[in-house]
Write a protein that holds these residues in place. Sequence first.
Motif, mmCIF file in Angstrom:
data_model
loop_
_atom_site.group_PDB
_atom_site.id
_atom_site.type_symbol
_atom_site.label_atom_id
_atom_site.label_comp_id
_atom_site.label_asym_id
_atom_site.label_seq_id
_atom_site.Cartn_x
_atom_site.Cartn_y
_atom_site.Cartn_z
ATOM 1 N N THR A 83 2.208 13.619 -4.847
ATOM 2 C CA THR A 83 1.258 12.439 -5.390
ATOM 3 C C THR A 83 0.698 11.582 -4.439
ATOM 4 O O THR A 83 -0.223 11.239 -4.414
ATOM 5 N N PHE A 84 1.613 11.154 -3.371
ATOM 6 C CA PHE A 84 1.544 10.292 -2.592
ATOM 7 C C PHE A 84 0.372 10.951 -1.496
ATOM 8 O O PHE A 84 -0.737 10.318 -1.135
ATOM 9 N N LEU A 85 0.454 12.429 -1.096
ATOM 10 C CA LEU A 85 -0.382 13.060 -0.540
ATOM 11 C C LEU A 85 -1.871 13.203 -0.890
ATOM 12 O O LEU A 85 -2.793 12.657 -0.197
ATOM 13 N N LEU A 86 -1.982 13.262 -2.360
ATOM 14 C CA LEU A 86 -3.176 13.367 -3.088
ATOM 15 C C LEU A 86 -3.807 12.092 -3.030
ATOM 16 O O LEU A 86 -5.175 11.807 -2.817
ATOM 17 N N VAL A 87 -3.166 10.954 -3.222
ATOM 18 C CA VAL A 87 -3.582 9.609 -3.227
ATOM 19 C C VAL A 87 -4.097 9.257 -1.654
ATOM 20 O O VAL A 87 -5.329 8.699 -1.589
ATOM 21 N N GLY A 88 -3.464 9.518 -0.901
ATOM 22 C CA GLY A 88 -3.470 9.241 0.558
ATOM 23 C C GLY A 88 -4.911 9.852 1.106
ATOM 24 O O GLY A 88 -5.447 9.296 1.980
#
Length: 226
Positions: free
Chosen positions: A212-217
């Motif tokens: 999820t952090f990767l998708l938002v980043g």
Amino acid sequence: MQLFRLCLPSVITSKISIWKKANLIFLFFLLRKLILPFYSFTLFCIILPLTMFIPEAELPMWVICYVPIIMTLLNILPAPKAIPFIAPYLLFENTMSVTKFNAMVSGLFQLGSSYEWIVTKKAGRSSESDLLAVVDKDMKALIQPQIIRGASESDLSELNLLKEQKPRPVKKTNKIYRKELALAFLLLTASVRSLLSAQGLHFYFLLFQGVTFLLVGLDLIGEQIS
């Protein structure tokens, strides 16, 4: 945090029920806006991943399990229909905790960024661009017959060429959020470390949280507006 600091005396002295005062002060302001962003950011995004690299460090179960569950249940208590969405809610709530933590600190200590009032552009089925396109189309439909009546053959040919020309597509670029990408790298690396140390429970959480952090980043969440 600014509203909480300014409106707290008025809320306490107001003539509303004690339950409404408790709901507004403890559940809305303190729990949702202060405790949860700070707790989720420090525990799930910093402390828990770092413990995967230190074998001697062990967090008790009530810290990483019982307390978050109790606070989450209190958070969704006013909206019980949100219970089926609790898993994705927790993942993206922890992801947004980076932004919420910065905003909480700015509002609580009255930093410079807390005085900026940025109005975000809303987009949906009736967004501003859609409405302007409809109005522009209607105006062209009204004006075009008048132009054709008094136009020559060369003008009509130029008008037909303009109709045939399609507007160039606007290339949509994604923003890159470095803080979220750095935390995604930390969480995904910690998930691999957890898998190697046979800590399956931590592995699944760190993996999904890192994704999820990767998708938002990479700015892959939400509608892309040019």
